[in-house]
Design a protein around this motif. Structure first.
Motif, PDB file in Angstrom:
ATOM      1  N   ASP A 172       0.899  -1.302   0.039  1.00 53.60           N
ATOM      2  CA  ASP A 172      -0.036   0.149  -0.058  1.00 53.60           C
ATOM      3  C   ASP A 172       0.850   1.221  -0.040  1.00 53.60           C
ATOM      4  O   ASP A 172       0.599   2.198  -0.708  1.00 53.60           O
ATOM      5  N   LEU A 173       1.944   1.233   0.650  1.00 55.26           N
ATOM      6  CA  LEU A 173       2.691   2.351   0.702  1.00 55.26           C
ATOM      7  C   LEU A 173       3.535   2.743  -0.601  1.00 55.26           C
ATOM      8  O   LEU A 173       3.685   3.738  -0.794  1.00 55.26           O
ATOM      9  N   GLN A 174       3.761   1.699  -1.463  1.00 53.85           N
ATOM     10  CA  GLN A 174       4.324   1.762  -2.718  1.00 53.85           C
ATOM     11  C   GLN A 174       3.507   2.403  -3.688  1.00 53.85           C
ATOM     12  O   GLN A 174       3.961   2.880  -4.735  1.00 53.85           O
ATOM     13  N   LYS A 175       2.237   2.611  -3.371  1.00 53.11           N
ATOM     14  CA  LYS A 175       1.224   3.375  -4.345  1.00 53.11           C
ATOM     15  C   LYS A 175       1.281   4.793  -3.806  1.00 53.11           C
ATOM     16  O   LYS A 175       0.281   5.675  -4.499  1.00 53.11           O
ATOM     17  N   PRO A 185      20.612  11.619   0.943  1.00 49.17           N
ATOM     18  CA  PRO A 185      20.772  10.715  -0.161  1.00 49.17           C
ATOM     19  C   PRO A 185      20.759   9.353   0.450  1.00 49.17           C
ATOM     20  O   PRO A 185      20.308   8.480  -0.447  1.00 49.17           O
ATOM     21  N   TRP A 186      21.108   9.045   1.612  1.00 50.50           N
ATOM     22  CA  TRP A 186      20.984   7.679   2.145  1.00 50.50           C
ATOM     23  C   TRP A 186      19.603   7.268   2.069  1.00 50.50           C
ATOM     24  O   TRP A 186      19.289   6.082   1.700  1.00 50.50           O
ATOM     25  N   GLN A 187      18.645   8.195   2.463  1.00 55.94           N
ATOM     26  CA  GLN A 187      17.299   7.853   2.473  1.00 55.94           C
ATOM     27  C   GLN A 187      16.488   7.789   1.270  1.00 55.94           C
ATOM     28  O   GLN A 187      15.685   6.900   0.860  1.00 55.94           O
ATOM     29  N   GLN A 188      17.117   8.568   0.490  1.00 58.53           N
ATOM     30  CA  GLN A 188      16.661   8.311  -1.262  1.00 58.53           C
ATOM     31  C   GLN A 188      16.892   6.955  -1.717  1.00 58.53           C
ATOM     32  O   GLN A 188      16.165   6.380  -2.375  1.00 58.53           O
ATOM     33  N   ILE A 196       9.354   2.850  -3.572  1.00 56.93           N
ATOM     34  CA  ILE A 196       8.631   3.993  -3.397  1.00 56.93           C
ATOM     35  C   ILE A 196       9.004   5.412  -3.981  1.00 56.93           C
ATOM     36  O   ILE A 196      10.162   5.610  -3.755  1.00 56.93           O
ATOM     37  N   ASP A 197       8.267   5.886  -4.906  1.00 55.75           N
ATOM     38  CA  ASP A 197       8.453   7.102  -5.526  1.00 55.75           C
ATOM     39  C   ASP A 197       8.345   8.420  -4.502  1.00 55.75           C
ATOM     40  O   ASP A 197       7.790   8.224  -3.410  1.00 55.75           O
ATOM     41  N   ILE A 217       3.660  10.909   2.275  1.00 54.93           N
ATOM     42  CA  ILE A 217       4.423  10.171   3.475  1.00 54.93           C
ATOM     43  C   ILE A 217       5.911  10.685   3.665  1.00 54.93           C
ATOM     44  O   ILE A 217       6.378  11.034   2.620  1.00 54.93           O
ATOM     45  N   ILE A 218       6.464  10.473   4.902  1.00 61.21           N
ATOM     46  CA  ILE A 218       7.699  10.586   4.945  1.00 61.21           C
ATOM     47  C   ILE A 218       8.279   9.747   6.150  1.00 61.21           C
ATOM     48  O   ILE A 218       7.769   9.423   6.787  1.00 61.21           O
TER      49      ILE A 218
END
Length: 310
Positions: A172-175, A185-188, A196-197, A217-218
């Motif tokens: 669901d989060l991937q939507k 950059p590490w979190q990207q 996840i976009d 979301i964050i």
């Protein structure tokens, strides 16, 4: 009549005696001076530290280094707690020092300052990279300070974003669309791994995007007795996705091998950290980062993706 040879010999003896006395008089003050200079010597330690953390130190109105027992005032601020431990470790072995802060916008810049010999230490706990990685040339890591398996994180959404709050799984989060700081950059890379976009944004703009639902979301650390709720920059957030992430890596301080005094600093820090661990000080200082997990009993636990930029 006195033999001239006797007078000459006496003169030589007097000259030798005078020379010996002067030598002793010169040497004694010299030894005392070196001892006193060593006893009062103070090492300047150049610390690379996030600008926001420097501002936080001013905001809490207490210095984690000069008032170490005030750690309860910032018990949920990991970077200030790390500074507290760093100073405590050096003081535990009577290593005299002063700190000079060098603002660093992110981990990459902090490590670059170490690599270039412009700072002694990057005061954010990091995971050690394999030695074969050439990007860490000139950097050495301290002994383990703590394990990040105490650290839990989850995706948060605005309390008004009903679509995001309805997510019940990673699928669901991937939507949804995430917001992430440009300086993370590490979190990207984490988000790429999780599929996840996201929007890369300036940190100060993230929560405007979340509140206006331009981003859903964050990914944030969970803290305290209500780990699924948090308010940042006036925006009320709630954890979603029924998924939380737990660390599995040892965290350490990164230090430069290329700056004057590096070897002595590392040696003192290692000895000091051992003393703090033995006495239980490290666990005590970081105890405020622990959280109430009962709300997460029905949630899926996953390991943090590898934090490769550290």
């Amino acid at each position: 009549m006195v033999d001239k040879r006797i007078i000459k010999d006496q003169g030589v003896i007097r000259k030798l005696f005078f020379t010996m006395i002067m030598t002793l008089l010169i040497q004694v003050p010299s030894v005392q001076s070196e001892t006193l200079a060593h006893a009062s010597q103070s090492h300047e330690i150049i610390v690379a530290l996030d600008t926001r953390v420097i501002n936080t130190i001013a905001a809490v109105k207490t210095d984690p280094c000069l008032q170490p027992d005030d750690f309860h005032l910032y018990s949920e601020k990991k970077h200030l707690l790390s500074l507290n431990i760093f100073c405590r470790a050096l003081k535990a072995v009577n290593y005299k020092f002063t700190l000079k802060y060098f603002p660093s916008p992110n981990v990459a810049r902090g490590k670059r300052l170490l690599h270039e010999g412009k700072a002694h230490v990057f005061l954010h706990l990091l995971q050690r990279k394999p030695l074969k990685n050439t990007s860490v040339d000139g950097i050495v890591y301290s002994d383990v300070v703590r394990n990040d398996n105490y650290r839990l994180s989850a995706f948060f959404a605005s309390i008004n974003n009903h679509k995001a709050l309805a997510a019940n799984s990673l699928a669901d989060l991937q939507k949804l669309k995430a917001a992430v700081a440009l300086e993370w950059p590490w979190q990207q890379k984490w988000l790429d791994i999780l599929g996840i976009d996201y929007y890369p944004l300036l940190y100060r703009n993230i929560f405007q995007f979340i509140e206006s639902q331009r981003a859903d979301i964050i990914l944030l650390d969970m803290k305290g007795e209500t780990p699924t709720e948090i308010t940042l920059f006036g925006v009320k957030l709630k954890a979603t996705g029924k998924t939380y992430f737990v660390g599995n890596k040892a965290e350490r301080f990164a230090l430069s091998k290329k700056i004057k005094g590096a070897d002595k600093l590392l040696s003192a820090l290692s000895e000091g950290l051992k003393k703090l661990k033995t006495s239980g000080v490290i666990d005590k200082v970081f105890s405020g980062l622990s959280l109430e997990k009962s709300q997460l009993n029905s949630w899926q636990k996953r390991l943090h993706p590898s934090r490769t930029n550290n």
